[in-house]
Design a protein around this motif. Structure first.
Motif, PDB file in Angstrom:
ATOM      1  N   LEU A 159     -18.023  13.127   6.799  1.00  0.00           N
ATOM      2  CA  LEU A 159     -18.235  11.817   6.197  1.00  0.00           C
ATOM      3  C   LEU A 159     -18.475  11.947   4.704  1.00  0.00           C
ATOM      4  N   ALA A 160     -19.202  12.971   4.274  1.00  0.00           N
ATOM      5  CA  ALA A 160     -19.425  13.187   2.842  1.00  0.00           C
ATOM      6  C   ALA A 160     -18.099  13.340   2.106  1.00  0.00           C
ATOM      7  N   ASP A 161     -17.155  14.039   2.710  1.00  0.00           N
ATOM      8  CA  ASP A 161     -15.868  14.265   2.043  1.00  0.00           C
ATOM      9  C   ASP A 161     -15.091  12.972   1.832  1.00  0.00           C
ATOM     10  N   THR A 162     -15.376  11.926   2.590  1.00  0.00           N
ATOM     11  CA  THR A 162     -14.685  10.657   2.384  1.00  0.00           C
ATOM     12  C   THR A 162     -15.156   9.955   1.119  1.00  0.00           C
ATOM     13  N   LEU A 163     -16.235  10.448   0.498  1.00  0.00           N
ATOM     14  CA  LEU A 163     -16.754   9.833  -0.724  1.00  0.00           C
ATOM     15  C   LEU A 163     -16.395  10.637  -1.975  1.00  0.00           C
ATOM     16  N   ARG A 164     -15.445  11.544  -1.845  1.00  0.00           N
ATOM     17  CA  ARG A 164     -15.068  12.352  -3.009  1.00  0.00           C
ATOM     18  C   ARG A 164     -14.486  11.509  -4.136  1.00  0.00           C
ATOM     19  N   ASP A 165     -13.992  10.323  -3.817  1.00  0.00           N
ATOM     20  CA  ASP A 165     -13.398   9.465  -4.845  1.00  0.00           C
ATOM     21  C   ASP A 165     -14.423   8.532  -5.480  1.00  0.00           C
ATOM     22  N   LEU A 166     -15.693   8.645  -5.118  1.00  0.00           N
ATOM     23  CA  LEU A 166     -16.703   7.721  -5.618  1.00  0.00           C
ATOM     24  C   LEU A 166     -17.022   8.029  -7.076  1.00  0.00           C
ATOM     25  N   ASP A 167     -16.716   7.098  -7.938  1.00  0.00           N
ATOM     26  CA  ASP A 167     -16.867   7.292  -9.379  1.00  0.00           C
ATOM     27  C   ASP A 167     -18.337   7.500  -9.748  1.00  0.00           C
ATOM     28  N   GLY A 168     -18.593   8.550 -10.540  1.00  0.00           N
ATOM     29  CA  GLY A 168     -19.937   8.832 -11.002  1.00  0.00           C
ATOM     30  C   GLY A 168     -20.748   9.688 -10.052  1.00  0.00           C
ATOM     31  N   TYR A 169     -20.149  10.126  -8.937  1.00  0.00           N
ATOM     32  CA  TYR A 169     -20.845  10.953  -7.956  1.00  0.00           C
ATOM     33  C   TYR A 169     -20.028  12.210  -7.669  1.00  0.00           C
ATOM     34  N   ARG A 170     -20.688  13.186  -7.105  1.00  0.00           N
ATOM     35  CA  ARG A 170     -19.997  14.379  -6.642  1.00  0.00           C
ATOM     36  C   ARG A 170     -20.514  14.752  -5.259  1.00  0.00           C
ATOM     37  N   VAL A 171     -19.669  15.438  -4.506  1.00  0.00           N
ATOM     38  CA  VAL A 171     -20.016  15.906  -3.169  1.00  0.00           C
ATOM     39  C   VAL A 171     -20.263  17.408  -3.245  1.00  0.00           C
ATOM     40  N   VAL A 172     -21.388  17.870  -2.695  1.00  0.00           N
ATOM     41  CA  VAL A 172     -21.685  19.291  -2.678  1.00  0.00           C
ATOM     42  C   VAL A 172     -22.004  19.705  -1.241  1.00  0.00           C
ATOM     43  N   HIS A 173     -21.589  20.913  -0.903  1.00  0.00           N
ATOM     44  CA  HIS A 173     -21.861  21.471   0.418  1.00  0.00           C
ATOM     45  C   HIS A 173     -22.662  22.758   0.230  1.00  0.00           C
ATOM     46  N   HIS A 174     -23.836  22.825   0.834  1.00  0.00           N
ATOM     47  CA  HIS A 174     -24.681  24.007   0.752  1.00  0.00           C
ATOM     48  C   HIS A 174     -24.537  24.847   2.015  1.00  0.00           C
ATOM     49  N   ARG A 175     -24.337  26.132   1.846  1.00  0.00           N
ATOM     50  CA  ARG A 175     -24.376  27.029   2.991  1.00  0.00           C
ATOM     51  C   ARG A 175     -25.797  27.055   3.558  1.00  0.00           C
ATOM     52  N   THR A 176     -25.909  27.298   4.852  1.00  0.00           N
ATOM     53  CA  THR A 176     -27.217  27.305   5.479  1.00  0.00           C
ATOM     54  C   THR A 176     -27.303  28.404   6.537  1.00  0.00           C
ATOM     55  N   PRO A 214     -27.502  25.299  -6.528  1.00  0.00           N
ATOM     56  CA  PRO A 214     -27.203  25.411  -5.099  1.00  0.00           C
ATOM     57  C   PRO A 214     -28.003  26.533  -4.464  1.00  0.00           C
ATOM     58  N   VAL A 215     -28.361  26.340  -3.195  1.00  0.00           N
ATOM     59  CA  VAL A 215     -29.133  27.336  -2.455  1.00  0.00           C
ATOM     60  C   VAL A 215     -28.583  27.437  -1.038  1.00  0.00           C
ATOM     61  N   VAL A 216     -28.900  28.552  -0.389  1.00  0.00           N
ATOM     62  CA  VAL A 216     -28.644  28.681   1.044  1.00  0.00           C
ATOM     63  C   VAL A 216     -29.864  28.113   1.744  1.00  0.00           C
ATOM     64  N   GLU A 217     -29.674  27.097   2.563  1.00  0.00           N
ATOM     65  CA  GLU A 217     -30.802  26.310   3.065  1.00  0.00           C
ATOM     66  C   GLU A 217     -31.239  26.704   4.468  1.00  0.00           C
TER      67      GLU A 217
END
Length: 538
Positions: free
Chosen positions: A260-277, A514-517
């Motif tokens: 679902l986060a990846d569907t917001l990659r086009d949101l202006d002024g925001y970025r999507v980040v994925h943290h390893r865990t 970014p961190v490994v969570e």
């Protein structure tokens, strides 16, 4: 239907169900941009029941309200917080001495001293306080002050990773003092959990349960005055609701399921980040159930699941397969040979050899026992629901019927000894913190610690050797033994180490690292794990 195609169909159906809420939804008063230019508004999927450290809040560090003696940096290494330096162990490993930071004050202005550390840890051993994390500190036999700025921990047995247990938030001794002639009462009845006093970079200003929490900066924080002056946490449990309100610009950041986060990659002024865990998802296999208690069934199910297919379809590829609670990020402590290859033919052979015969409905049975069990998952967790559905589909493909029930945790907990559950947990710092309570037989039935009463004497022996080892090499060998034994006698079906995904406003502040969570909920880790160190962007 091919397995991965089927999983993708499940995901599409789930995302389709997350229909966008009308854009006409009213913005709640106090959210959005009314923090000015020096605050953050974040959306949280979970609301904690209590902010008391002894009831589990911030146990792995990164609490904004409390400090432990130590916390973790971006490199996952321990660093002093309320401690003034490293913890020193005696030659026999049974005594640890910790120097304390001077000049620290709690939010109410009272001075932090060794008495507060002693009171915090002693309360763990007193059953009258009913600290929910007490069982995880059983290696501490006693703690005492050596002057105002040194504490000494005496252990019941050698325990090499003790400093990793010292990230627990320290509370004022006064908050644990029942008063003259009074008996201590269970902590869950105390008002401290909703009106906490710590030494951390933020203090609680407001908590409207079910709505929001507001934290304000502690100007006297020993680590320096935070530039982010306020943090407003809005509770929004529904994934779709958080996504829609992000699109409306209400939040500066929120967690979302990876796909679902990846569907917001086009949101202006925001970025999507994925943290390893190191945050795993696993299916428990209770040993007291006539089906999941059978070793052949447990082995077969581990071969029956398509972990890669689940990760691709459910997580959008943002995760790694898991067959053990010890993640690859821990390097040599992880045993690669513990992995179960996806092999449905082998799963069927295992069940055939064990006498589980396929009936007319496609479900196996043995001696009148049908190969069927119930799998529980939290109804408000869309990712766990998808994992449960995928697991049930894979199990059915080899003749095991899995019924699904989505419930609240209050209904799940009493049933975990007999029914399977989609469990989560893990941290990337020290394997003992997760592997021991999850796998050791002494923790059988201790809440979410080993809820299915898994018991294997060889696993117990290896876990005991690991925590008492006197050299890194001996610890590594012991943990690898744990995982090899776990492959022979699996008590779970570990599925994946999933990424934690976030959508962040891409302006205003510098300092994100970014961190490994670990497996956490609420405002602890995530992109804002070090928010007290952020600075305004020029």
């Amino acid at each position: 239907m091919p397995r991965r195609r089927m999983y993708r169909r499940l995901l599409v159906c789930a995302l389709a169900a997350l229909t966008w809420v009308s854009a006409a939804c009213a913005v709640p008063q106090g959210s959005g941009g009314d923090t000015g230019n020096d605050g953050l508004v974040l959306a949280a999927a979970y609301e904690e029941e209590s902010l008391h450290p002894l009831l589990g809040h911030g146990q792995e560090g990164a609490s904004k309200i409390f400090d432990g003696l130590y916390d973790y940096g971006a490199d996952r290494e321990l660093r002093p917080a309320l401690a003034a330096g490293r913890a020193h162990a005696s030659e026999d490993g049974l005594t640890w001495t910790v120097p304390l930071r001077r000049g620290v004050r709690f939010h109410d202005g009272s001075a932090f001293t060794a008495a507060d550390v002693v009171a915090t840890y002693r309360s763990l051993a007193d059953p009258r306080y009913a600290a929910t994390v007490a069982s995880e500190y059983e290696m501490i036999d006693s703690v005492r002050a050596v002057g105002d700025h040194t504490v000494r921990f005496d252990l019941a047995h050698r325990y090499a990773p003790l400093p990793h247990k010292l990230t627990l938030g320290i509370v004022p001794a006064e908050s644990l003092d029942p008063g003259p002639g009074a008996e201590p009462e269970p902590l869950h009845t105390s008002s401290f959990g909703s009106h906490p006093v710590g030494t951390g970079p933020y203090e609680l200003a407001e908590w409207r349960r079910g709505d929001r929490m507001v934290l304000t900066a502690n100007d006297d924080y020993w680590g320096g005055r935070p530039a982010v002056r306020t943090i407003t946490v809005v509770f929004a449990g529904d994934d779709n609701t958080r996504a829609q309100r992000l699109r409306a610009g209400e939040f500066d950041g929120a967690s979302l399921p990876p796909a679902l986060a990846d569907t917001l990659r086009d949101l202006d002024g925001y970025r999507v980040v994925h943290h390893r865990t190191a945050d795993h998802r696993a299916v428990t296999l209770p040993t007291r159930h006539p089906v999941t208690g059978d070793l052949a069934v447990r082995r077969a199910l581990n071969h029956a699941v398509d972990r890669e297919g689940m990760i691709d379809a459910i997580l959008g590829g943002h995760g790694r397969p898991a067959s053990t609670p010890i993640p690859p990020v821990l390097g040599d402590l992880h045993e690669p040979s513990s992995a179960f290859p996806f092999d449905r033919a082998e799963a069927r052979r295992i069940l055939d050899r064990a006498g589980w015969r396929t009936g007319g409905d496609g479900v196996r049975n043995r001696d009148g026992t049908r190969a069927a069990f119930t799998l529980l998952y939290p109804a408000d967790d869309s990712v766990r629901k998808l994992f449960a559905q995928a697991f049930a589909s894979d199990a059915r493909a080899v003749g095991v019927d899995v019924s699904l029930e989505g419930l609240g945790w209050e209904a799940i907990e009493p049933r975990m000894a007999r029914d399977a559950v989609v469990l989560g947990g893990g941290n990337p710092f020290e394997p003992d913190l997760v592997a021991y309570p999850l796998l050791h037989s002494s923790y059988g039935g201790d809440g979410y610690n080993n809820p299915g009463f898994y018991s294997d004497s060889d696993v117990d022996d290896a876990l005991d050797r690991a925590r008492t080892a006197s050299s890194p090499g001996a610890r590594t060998r012991a943990y690898r033994d744990v995982q090899r034994e776990l492959r022979d006698d699996p008590g779970f079906v570990f599925l994946a180490f999933l990424d934690h995904s976030y959508v962040l406003r891409d302006a205003g502040w510098r300092g994100y690292r970014p961190v490994v969570e670990p497996h956490t909920h609420g405002l602890t880790w995530g992109p804002w794990w070090n928010v007290q160190n952020w600075t305004a962007a020029s």
